[in-house]
Scaffold this motif. Structure first.
Motif, PDB file in Angstrom:
ATOM      1  N   GLU A   1       0.942  -5.396  -0.280  1.00  0.00           N
ATOM      2  CA  GLU A   1       1.027  -4.108  -0.973  1.00  0.00           C
ATOM      3  C   GLU A   1       2.466  -3.602  -1.091  1.00  0.00           C
ATOM      4  O   GLU A   1       2.783  -2.808  -1.973  1.00  0.00           O
ATOM      5  CB  GLU A   1       0.210  -3.070  -0.194  1.00  0.00           C
ATOM      6  CG  GLU A   1      -0.264  -1.890  -1.006  1.00  0.00           C
ATOM      7  CD  GLU A   1      -1.625  -2.154  -1.621  1.00  0.00           C
ATOM      8  OE1 GLU A   1      -1.794  -1.785  -2.798  1.00  0.00           O
ATOM      9  OE2 GLU A   1      -2.484  -2.713  -0.937  1.00  0.00           O
ATOM     10  N   ILE A   2       3.355  -4.084  -0.228  1.00  0.00           N
ATOM     11  CA  ILE A   2       4.708  -3.540  -0.157  1.00  0.00           C
ATOM     12  C   ILE A   2       5.465  -3.748  -1.466  1.00  0.00           C
ATOM     13  O   ILE A   2       6.136  -2.837  -1.967  1.00  0.00           O
ATOM     14  CB  ILE A   2       5.464  -4.169   1.028  1.00  0.00           C
ATOM     15  CG1 ILE A   2       4.830  -3.712   2.351  1.00  0.00           C
ATOM     16  CG2 ILE A   2       6.945  -3.790   0.998  1.00  0.00           C
ATOM     17  CD1 ILE A   2       5.356  -4.438   3.564  1.00  0.00           C
ATOM     18  N   LEU A   3       5.386  -4.951  -2.038  1.00  0.00           N
ATOM     19  CA  LEU A   3       6.115  -5.255  -3.268  1.00  0.00           C
ATOM     20  C   LEU A   3       5.247  -5.140  -4.514  1.00  0.00           C
ATOM     21  O   LEU A   3       5.748  -5.374  -5.624  1.00  0.00           O
ATOM     22  CB  LEU A   3       6.727  -6.653  -3.205  1.00  0.00           C
ATOM     23  CG  LEU A   3       7.828  -6.877  -2.170  1.00  0.00           C
ATOM     24  CD1 LEU A   3       8.449  -8.254  -2.357  1.00  0.00           C
ATOM     25  CD2 LEU A   3       8.896  -5.808  -2.250  1.00  0.00           C
ATOM     26  N   ALA A   4       3.978  -4.797  -4.353  1.00  0.00           N
ATOM     27  CA  ALA A   4       3.084  -4.722  -5.506  1.00  0.00           C
ATOM     28  C   ALA A   4       3.557  -3.740  -6.579  1.00  0.00           C
ATOM     29  O   ALA A   4       3.466  -4.051  -7.775  1.00  0.00           O
ATOM     30  CB  ALA A   4       1.668  -4.370  -5.040  1.00  0.00           C
ATOM     31  N   PRO A   5       4.083  -2.544  -6.233  1.00  0.00           N
ATOM     32  CA  PRO A   5       4.558  -1.635  -7.296  1.00  0.00           C
ATOM     33  C   PRO A   5       5.682  -2.232  -8.128  1.00  0.00           C
ATOM     34  O   PRO A   5       5.704  -2.072  -9.357  1.00  0.00           O
ATOM     35  CB  PRO A   5       5.039  -0.401  -6.517  1.00  0.00           C
ATOM     36  CG  PRO A   5       4.274  -0.439  -5.238  1.00  0.00           C
ATOM     37  CD  PRO A   5       4.130  -1.891  -4.914  1.00  0.00           C
ATOM     38  N   PHE A   6       6.628  -2.936  -7.495  1.00  0.00           N
ATOM     39  CA  PHE A   6       7.719  -3.575  -8.234  1.00  0.00           C
ATOM     40  C   PHE A   6       7.169  -4.688  -9.127  1.00  0.00           C
ATOM     41  O   PHE A   6       7.600  -4.850 -10.272  1.00  0.00           O
ATOM     42  CB  PHE A   6       8.754  -4.146  -7.264  1.00  0.00           C
ATOM     43  CG  PHE A   6       9.396  -3.114  -6.384  1.00  0.00           C
ATOM     44  CD1 PHE A   6      10.472  -2.373  -6.831  1.00  0.00           C
ATOM     45  CD2 PHE A   6       8.919  -2.880  -5.108  1.00  0.00           C
ATOM     46  CE1 PHE A   6      11.068  -1.415  -6.022  1.00  0.00           C
ATOM     47  CE2 PHE A   6       9.501  -1.928  -4.285  1.00  0.00           C
ATOM     48  CZ  PHE A   6      10.569  -1.197  -4.748  1.00  0.00           C
TER      49      PHE A   6
ATOM     50  N   SER B   1       6.376 -10.158   2.387  1.00  0.00           N
ATOM     51  CA  SER B   1       5.479  -9.807   1.292  1.00  0.00           C
ATOM     52  C   SER B   1       5.446 -10.913   0.238  1.00  0.00           C
ATOM     53  O   SER B   1       4.379 -11.271  -0.278  1.00  0.00           O
ATOM     54  CB  SER B   1       5.921  -8.482   0.663  1.00  0.00           C
ATOM     55  OG  SER B   1       5.020  -8.070  -0.346  1.00  0.00           O
ATOM     56  N   ILE B   2       6.620 -11.465  -0.085  1.00  0.00           N
ATOM     57  CA  ILE B   2       6.685 -12.557  -1.059  1.00  0.00           C
ATOM     58  C   ILE B   2       5.928 -13.773  -0.540  1.00  0.00           C
ATOM     59  O   ILE B   2       5.169 -14.427  -1.283  1.00  0.00           O
ATOM     60  CB  ILE B   2       8.152 -12.907  -1.367  1.00  0.00           C
ATOM     61  CG1 ILE B   2       8.818 -11.753  -2.133  1.00  0.00           C
ATOM     62  CG2 ILE B   2       8.249 -14.201  -2.176  1.00  0.00           C
ATOM     63  CD1 ILE B   2      10.310 -11.914  -2.315  1.00  0.00           C
ATOM     64  N   LEU B   3       6.096 -14.100   0.745  1.00  0.00           N
ATOM     65  CA  LEU B   3       5.422 -15.263   1.313  1.00  0.00           C
ATOM     66  C   LEU B   3       3.901 -15.113   1.271  1.00  0.00           C
ATOM     67  O   LEU B   3       3.183 -16.043   0.858  1.00  0.00           O
ATOM     68  CB  LEU B   3       5.878 -15.475   2.758  1.00  0.00           C
ATOM     69  CG  LEU B   3       7.149 -16.299   2.974  1.00  0.00           C
ATOM     70  CD1 LEU B   3       7.616 -16.197   4.416  1.00  0.00           C
ATOM     71  CD2 LEU B   3       6.923 -17.756   2.596  1.00  0.00           C
ATOM     72  N   LEU B   4       3.391 -13.956   1.685  1.00  0.00           N
ATOM     73  CA  LEU B   4       1.948 -13.768   1.711  1.00  0.00           C
ATOM     74  C   LEU B   4       1.355 -13.706   0.308  1.00  0.00           C
ATOM     75  O   LEU B   4       0.274 -14.236   0.056  1.00  0.00           O
ATOM     76  CB  LEU B   4       1.599 -12.495   2.489  1.00  0.00           C
ATOM     77  CG  LEU B   4       1.443 -12.670   4.004  1.00  0.00           C
ATOM     78  CD1 LEU B   4       1.183 -11.339   4.678  1.00  0.00           C
ATOM     79  CD2 LEU B   4       0.305 -13.647   4.318  1.00  0.00           C
TER      80      LEU B   4
END
Length: 866
Positions: free
Chosen positions: A736-741, A605-608
């Protein structure tokens, strides 16, 4: 005489009242068990091979008891519920009774065949659980700590009496040395203080000590065999893992096993003890918070091995409680010396977010210290992964929204048990991972320190030293940096491995899909197809705690999570549409289950997210329609490493023995192979070249050689990593996985402006951020209701304190935060920090996501108003 009689009568009345309350409570629990399981049903379960029929007697019993038992449960037929097969190669511990009908009792006359559960608990191996409280009390180190505490108290007394005058005279316990009346009075005062500290030491050990015994273990084990099936469909683990533990404990009888589970529920430590006891492995002493010392249940937990620790060891911030620290240190050390196994939760408390918390190394440092001073020859750390299809403890929505935790109490415990017995929580999964040897870990650390390598721990040139301590849980009063690095490295390794080994349950998979790929809902068959894709992507990486057809798994998980979290509607064509219930509370609770998978996809997620941010910065997509936009691999990896630092207190992204850059390259290769990115080599030679490239990188890593000797990696700024336009939707799901954080961190960064030339209570600042996030969710400017997370706000504040952006000071037990002078004086410096944090926020309404015409997710627009 009369007063004596009255006092005696009053004491007797109080004792009888307390005893009556406890007897009534136990009677109520027993009665409920009787009503819940029904006496005929119990008899039938005790004689499983006799096939007793008890329906007629049950009907008579219910007709006599009328409405009361009919309300509890009026028939033997269970509620119709969908079932699900557990993972491949696992066994349900609730159905295993290895000692019933085993040799030498294997015959048709063996009573264990008729009473399998009773035979199991009676025939299980019994161990000698020695009490260590008295040993600790007689230890000379504790007596020295008592003297230290008394001297400290006397110094404080002098300071209070004489104002701010510095103390220049040392303390002496011999009254003959005092030459005047004041000194004599001070000597008497010191003796009184010393006696007070001695009494306090006795009290501390009494409240702390465990009373682990075989009788209570056997009784509790039998009750669990009977009660757990009322609300759990199974407690699943690999029998091979149990055999591994038995082999280790038998081959090294003098080496204690240190069980280190991730903490999700109060049921964790009970079930670990249950499994070990019924498989002839010594039950551990369990470190428990003193908030669990509630009537009846506190005594029960103590008898099952719990030793209670204050949640806050030092009552005054910045002032060590020397006596308590010494008592805890010595209690653990002597427990290990007496052959006890130990269990503690390295995260401290239960996770409130569903993902692992940052480790706390206090108890681990005592265990390492016991090895280093020769108290024990070695210790084996056993990481334990625990997961639930549905959490027995309810949820932590209130706490994530900033509300205070409801403290544990007898009433709360009774109501929790009552609710649990009337609910269905599905499967519980426990995995025992391969043990670590403390001796090997320390030797490896010393070897690295001796070689002067900075690859892993970056220690000083000298090897790890040790000095005996009476107060510090880190083993030494003045902690050397190597020791601290070692403890931190081991603890992070344990948490990382536990998280990686945690099995994926059906509810984890469904919640993850609904909060990422199908945030606005989808048809049941679409979600089942998404589950197939998820299972394929996790194959070989994560153990699946379920098996079967994806459609059946989706239906089962929906039933288990309930209509309060999952909405299932049927259209006119009979197709089922599934989505998350549109409330803040449901999104926060679903995020708890989804976050079990979040660490696995965090680096991707960070890479993309970084990749798309760099593409937007280059602005190449509008210049030439024929040119494929891209960035250089070096730029992508370097920027991703910077973005990883933002999440340093949110996730453990790599083991201490792994280089983050190597892991990012590995995940980049995976993204290319999956079609989420294109590279120059991929365009020329196909996917096979990426496999060769990844293999070469692995060889270079293990041979400790430079990657460039094996792989032609571009180190310039020319673009060699290109956009894959045909998989934009899939790329968005990953982002989208890390977007809430990221949204939570962005809100904290923006809120720093209110600290301009102003200090603020940390609790008030957290409330301000949570309220701000709640308002954004209601307005629709924040698409993620699960961003409302007190834990993430606290983690971001830790990051800002580490970066020296904010300063934290304690005043009378309250934490005050303020901006560092540099950021208070320079608004530009503060804006730089804000931009650095906002760099991890995915930009879904700009760049290439928008250019394809994908619709913006409006998770907040559908949130129901409270």
């Amino acid at each position: 005489m009369i007063s004596t009689v009255l006092n005696f009568a009053q004491a007797a009345a109080e004792i009888s009242l307390l005893g009556g309350i406890e007897i009534a409570s136990v009677a109520l629990i027993v009665y409920y068990i009787f009503a819940k399981t029904r006496a005929p049903a119990i008899i039938a379960s005790l004689f499983p091979n006799l096939n007793l029929s008890y329906r007629s007697s049950l009907v008579k019993f219910n007709s006599i008891s009328n409405d009361l038992l009919v309300t509890l449960r009026s028939s033997n037929d269970a509620k119709p519920q969908t079932s699900l097969a557990h993972g491949v190669g696992t066994q349900n511990m609730l159905q295993l009774t290895p000692h019933s009908g085993c040799k030498p009792y294997k015959s048709i006359f063996d009573w264990g065949v008729l009473f399998p559960y009773f035979a199991q608990v009676v025939r299980s191996e019994k161990f000698d659980y020695r009490q260590v409280t008295e040993i600790v009390h007689n230890d000379s180190v504790l007596k020295y700590a008592i003297k230290q505490a008394a001297e400290q108290a006397l110094r404080e007394q002098r300071y209070a009496k004489n104002g701010h005058r510095l103390l220049s005279r040392s303390i002496s316990g011999d009254q003959d040395n005092f030459n005047n009346t004041e000194d004599a009075q001070e000597g008497i005062s010191y003796q009184n203080i010393l006696r007070g500290q001695e009494m306090r030491a006795i009290s501390i050990l009494k409240e702390m000590g465990s009373t682990l015994n075989n009788i209570l273990l056997a009784v509790t084990s039998w009750l669990l065999y009977k009660l757990l099936p009322c609300f759990l469909s199974g407690v699943v683990t690999h029998t091979k893992q149990i055999e591994m533990l038995k082999s280790v404990s038998e081959s090294s009888p003098g080496t204690p096993l240190i069980f280190v589970p991730l903490h999700r529920s109060h049921l964790d430590y009970i079930m670990v003890t249950f499994i070990l006891t019924n498989n002839d492995i010594r039950s551990p002493l369990v470190a428990a918070g003193n908030n669990l010392q509630i009537p009846i249940f506190g005594s029960l937990l103590r008898g099952l091995g719990a030793f209670f620790i204050k949640r806050k060891i030092d009552p005054v911030e910045g002032k060590k409680d020397v006596l308590y620290r010494a008592a805890l240190h010595l209690y653990l050390t002597h427990a290990l010396k007496q052959g006890h196994n130990v269990e503690f939760f390295i995260e401290g408390g239960r996770t409130r977010t569903g993902k692992p918390c940052m480790p706390k190394g206090g108890i681990l440092s005592v265990i390492v210290n016991a090895f280093m001073d020769g108290s024990i020859p070695d210790a084996l750390l056993v990481p334990v992964s625990v997961n639930y299809e549905r959490l027995v403890d309810g949820n932590f929505v209130r706490e994530q929204k900033g509300e205070k935790k409801i403290p544990e109490s007898f009433t709360k415990a009774i109501s929790g048990i009552w609710k649990a017995l009337n609910s269905n929580y599905g499967l519980m999964r426990i995995d025992f991972n391969e043990p670590y040897s403390i001796r090997e870990l320390v030797n490896s650390y010393n070897k690295i320190a001796k070689d002067g390598s900075a690859k892993i721990y970056k220690p000083a040139s000298r090897t790890l030293q040790h000095n005996q301590s009476t107060s510090s849980l880190y083993g030494t009063d003045v902690v050397c940096e190597e020791h601290r690095n070692l403890i931190e490295s081991i603890s992070r390794q344990v948490v990382f491995d536990c998280a990686a080994a945690t099995s994926v349950m059906s509810t984890n998979a469904l919640a993850f899909l609904l909060l990422t790929r199908y945030r606005n809902g989808a048809e049941e068959r679409q979600i089942a197809a998404g589950l197939d894709d998820l299972r394929n992507s996790l194959a070989g990486c994560k153990d699946m705690g379920f098996s079967g057809e994806s459609l059946h798994i989706i239906a089962y998980a929906c039933d288990l999570l309930g209509s309060g979290l999952i909405s299932r509607t049927r259209d006119e064509n009979g197709r089922i549409f599934i989505r998350a219930v549109p409330t803040v509370e449901s999104f926060i609770e679903l995020a708890y289950y989804s976050n079990m998978l979040t660490p696995h996809f965090a680096l991707r997620s960070i890479l993309l997210t970084t990749f798309h941010a760099l593409l937007s910065d280059r602005g190449e997509n509008r210049q030439c329609d024929k040119a494929t936009p891209g960035v250089s691999t070096k730029k992508l990896i370097d920027t991703a490493i910077e973005n990883c630092q933002v999440y340093r207190y949110e996730f453990i992204l790599n083991k201490p023995t792994q280089e983050l850059e190597d892991l990012l390259h590995k995940h980049l290769d995976d993204l290319v192979i999956s079609g989420y990115m294109n590279t120059a080599s991929n365009e020329d030679n196909g996917v096979d070249s990426m496999e060769c490239r990844r293999l070469a990188r692995s060889v270079a890593y293990y041979l400790d050689c430079d990657d460039d000797d094996y792989v032609n990696i571009r180190d310039d700024e020319r673009a060699d990593c290109f956009l894959a336009s045909d998989t934009l939707d899939q790329q968005r799901y990953i982002c989208e996985i890390l977007a809430p954080f990221a949204c939570t961190y962005s809100a904290v960064a923006q809120a720093l402006k209110i600290l301009d030339r102003n200090s603020m209570l940390e609790s008030e600042f957290i409330s301000f951020v949570i309220n701000d996030l709640s308002n954004k969710v209601k307005r629709g400017s924040c698409a993620y209701a699960e961003s409302i997370s007190t834990d993430s706000v606290r983690n971001c504040l830790k990051l800002l304190e580490k970066w020296s952006v904010i300063e934290v000071c304690n005043q009378r037990g309250m934490r005050l935060i303020s901006l560092n002078t540099l950021y208070e004086m320079s608004r530009e410096s503060l804006n730089t920090i804000i931009k650095k944090i906002e760099a991890v926020v995915p930009k879904f309404n700009t760049g290439y996501f928008q250019s394809k015409g994908t619709t913006k997710l409006q998770g907040s627009a559908v949130i129901a108003s409270p």
